[in-house]
Scaffold this active site. Sequence first.
Site, mmCIF file in Angstrom:
data_model
loop_
_atom_site.group_PDB
_atom_site.id
_atom_site.type_symbol
_atom_site.label_atom_id
_atom_site.label_comp_id
_atom_site.label_asym_id
_atom_site.label_seq_id
_atom_site.Cartn_x
_atom_site.Cartn_y
_atom_site.Cartn_z
ATOM 1 N N ASN A 290 -6.916 0.518 -2.731
ATOM 2 C CA ASN A 290 -7.734 1.184 -1.560
ATOM 3 C C ASN A 290 -7.339 2.436 -1.205
ATOM 4 O O ASN A 290 -6.676 2.745 0.021
ATOM 5 C CB ASN A 290 -7.903 0.333 -0.433
ATOM 6 C CG ASN A 290 -6.720 -0.440 0.167
ATOM 7 O OD1 ASN A 290 -5.705 -0.582 -0.525
ATOM 8 N ND2 ASN A 290 -6.798 -0.579 1.608
ATOM 9 N N ASP B 39 -8.686 -5.489 -2.444
ATOM 10 C CA ASP B 39 -8.411 -5.519 -1.530
ATOM 11 C C ASP B 39 -8.438 -4.431 -0.263
ATOM 12 O O ASP B 39 -8.585 -3.118 -0.707
ATOM 13 C CB ASP B 39 -6.875 -5.374 -1.567
ATOM 14 C CG ASP B 39 -5.946 -5.825 -0.227
ATOM 15 O OD1 ASP B 39 -6.211 -6.818 0.528
ATOM 16 O OD2 ASP B 39 -4.951 -4.962 0.163
ATOM 17 N N HIS C 242 0.810 -1.168 0.046
ATOM 18 C CA HIS C 242 0.024 -0.065 0.083
ATOM 19 C C HIS C 242 0.811 1.200 -0.072
ATOM 20 O O HIS C 242 1.747 1.512 1.118
ATOM 21 C CB HIS C 242 -1.089 0.110 1.354
ATOM 22 C CG HIS C 242 -1.879 -1.055 1.226
ATOM 23 N ND1 HIS C 242 -3.246 -1.188 0.466
ATOM 24 C CD2 HIS C 242 -1.838 -2.472 1.798
ATOM 25 C CE1 HIS C 242 -3.688 -2.198 0.772
ATOM 26 N NE2 HIS C 242 -2.858 -3.273 1.594
ATOM 27 N N ASP D 89 1.846 -6.953 2.622
ATOM 28 C CA ASP D 89 0.917 -6.324 2.886
ATOM 29 C C ASP D 89 1.437 -5.128 3.703
ATOM 30 O O ASP D 89 0.698 -4.579 4.670
ATOM 31 C CB ASP D 89 -0.203 -6.877 3.606
ATOM 32 C CG ASP D 89 -1.286 -6.374 3.764
ATOM 33 O OD1 ASP D 89 -1.896 -5.252 3.288
ATOM 34 O OD2 ASP D 89 -2.346 -6.717 4.716
ATOM 35 N N HIS E 199 0.807 3.679 8.547
ATOM 36 C CA HIS E 199 -0.047 4.651 9.136
ATOM 37 C C HIS E 199 1.061 5.518 10.023
ATOM 38 O O HIS E 199 1.654 5.292 10.615
ATOM 39 C CB HIS E 199 -1.107 3.652 10.130
ATOM 40 C CG HIS E 199 -2.100 2.992 9.283
ATOM 41 N ND1 HIS E 199 -3.075 3.562 8.463
ATOM 42 C CD2 HIS E 199 -2.166 1.414 9.285
ATOM 43 C CE1 HIS E 199 -3.757 2.454 8.184
ATOM 44 N NE2 HIS E 199 -3.190 1.449 8.485
ATOM 45 N N HIS F 121 -3.014 -12.713 1.719
ATOM 46 C CA HIS F 121 -2.654 -12.597 3.036
ATOM 47 C C HIS F 121 -3.363 -13.550 4.163
ATOM 48 O O HIS F 121 -4.027 -13.390 4.818
ATOM 49 C CB HIS F 121 -2.773 -11.237 3.740
ATOM 50 C CG HIS F 121 -4.098 -10.653 3.460
ATOM 51 N ND1 HIS F 121 -5.431 -10.867 3.484
ATOM 52 C CD2 HIS F 121 -4.169 -9.312 3.365
ATOM 53 C CE1 HIS F 121 -6.037 -10.145 3.149
ATOM 54 N NE2 HIS F 121 -5.474 -8.949 2.994
ATOM 55 N N ASN G 11 -5.423 -6.895 9.515
ATOM 56 C CA ASN G 11 -6.628 -7.422 8.957
ATOM 57 C C ASN G 11 -6.074 -8.065 7.819
ATOM 58 O O ASN G 11 -5.895 -7.510 6.767
ATOM 59 C CB ASN G 11 -7.694 -6.798 8.531
ATOM 60 C CG ASN G 11 -8.916 -7.384 8.360
ATOM 61 O OD1 ASN G 11 -9.184 -8.480 8.556
ATOM 62 N ND2 ASN G 11 -10.031 -6.647 7.759
#
Length: 442
Positions: free
Chosen positions: A108, A166, A76, A321, A325, A246, A294
């Site tokens: 996403n 995803d 991401h 993954d 953040h 995942h 998750n």
Amino acid sequence: MSTYVPNPRVRLPQRPGAPANVVIRGARILDPAAGIDREGDLVVRDGVIGGDPDGLEVVDATGLTIIPGLVDVHVHLRTPGKEHAEDIATGTASAAAGGVVTVLAMPNTQPPTDSPSILGSLLDRAAREAVVPTGFIPAITVGQMGDQLTEHGDLAEAGAAALSDDGVPVANASVMRRALQYQKAADLLFTLHEEDMSLSGTGVMHEGVISARIGLAGIPGVSEAVQVARDCSLAAYEDARIHICHVSARETVEEIRLAKARGVSVTAEVTPHHLLLTDQVVGDDPDPAKFKMNPPLRGSDDREALIEALIDGTLDCIATDHAPHPADEKENPFAAAPFGVIGLETAFAACHTELVVGGRMDLSDLVLSMSTNPARIFGLPVPSLADGARADLAVVDLAATDVVGERPYASKSTNAAFVGMQLTGQVVMTLAGGQDVYRRNA
């Protein structure tokens, strides 16, 4: 795993840079897919392996190992919309620091990557900013809402690497079936986040003894497994290809193993954090939000099932993954903190420590799981150390140790699950796309 078929339409842009010209001297050179395992020098001239070593920079790699660069098919980059957490430049710099030479970014974002115009803008930006070759995986459905399919054919023509919603599952079975029916026309793999939301509900960690003890709502492993069973059945019915993101649960491993045994074209990935950690850390750590992801960290039986499945080939590859953040978001109480951990810079060391040093897997098999296999599954260029190949490689010090968090991250975010752990096997140099993109002590 299905036969390797390269996808020539996939675009993997990288920022401009001078081609590498270097002799990496005195290393072990290991490429299991190419049948290479020797001691000696590796010449890279004009970004290509092989050629005349005269006049090139010499890097002393005595005691080090050269492996094909890693391929991470699940990251991401938070662009567009959340560049305060990560962007293409920092995310791909993080990849380079981890020996990763190709990344595929998930859709996403804000807004989601669900149209050729958004995909095109990302590809253009990657061509200016990406430290390593970078591809993008647009959404299966518009806005990732699960009802209207995106223009799969147009996205394929624009250079998409695969398709995925995803972050959320495609909940409606009829929509998923229709997408699979159109798959052959676009010829794009679907890489699927598998979760039955009616079972996971408001859960924030694995449903088990630990969640009950600390009073947090749980997510049962079966919430992943039943969705995998559904999509494997649909893929078999429509003669389609799917890749499971995942994998975290023992029940899911069993479903994938059964599907493969009956000939379903399904592949699957597992993350380093699910291979190393269990939900026990959530109950034991004073700052547990760094372990919130998750799918969640599950029980010790799940972890053991994942390791065994990676060894026996039920799980085909490892992907991080990588989910950045900002610190202030992860500092919230566990239930309110966002899901996700970063992993690009620690993936090799974590897996090497657990699997190779731990005696569960040899280095050659780890390289296949982190480099060759993911590239083949997604039809990407396969990193190789053979003469004539583009230089996509990592130089690793298999004996070097680091305590995670003591060195600065290349990522904008620091939400690593392995903070404080001592990991063995460090990346010291990365060449990607024929460019010299990372040196540990530079």
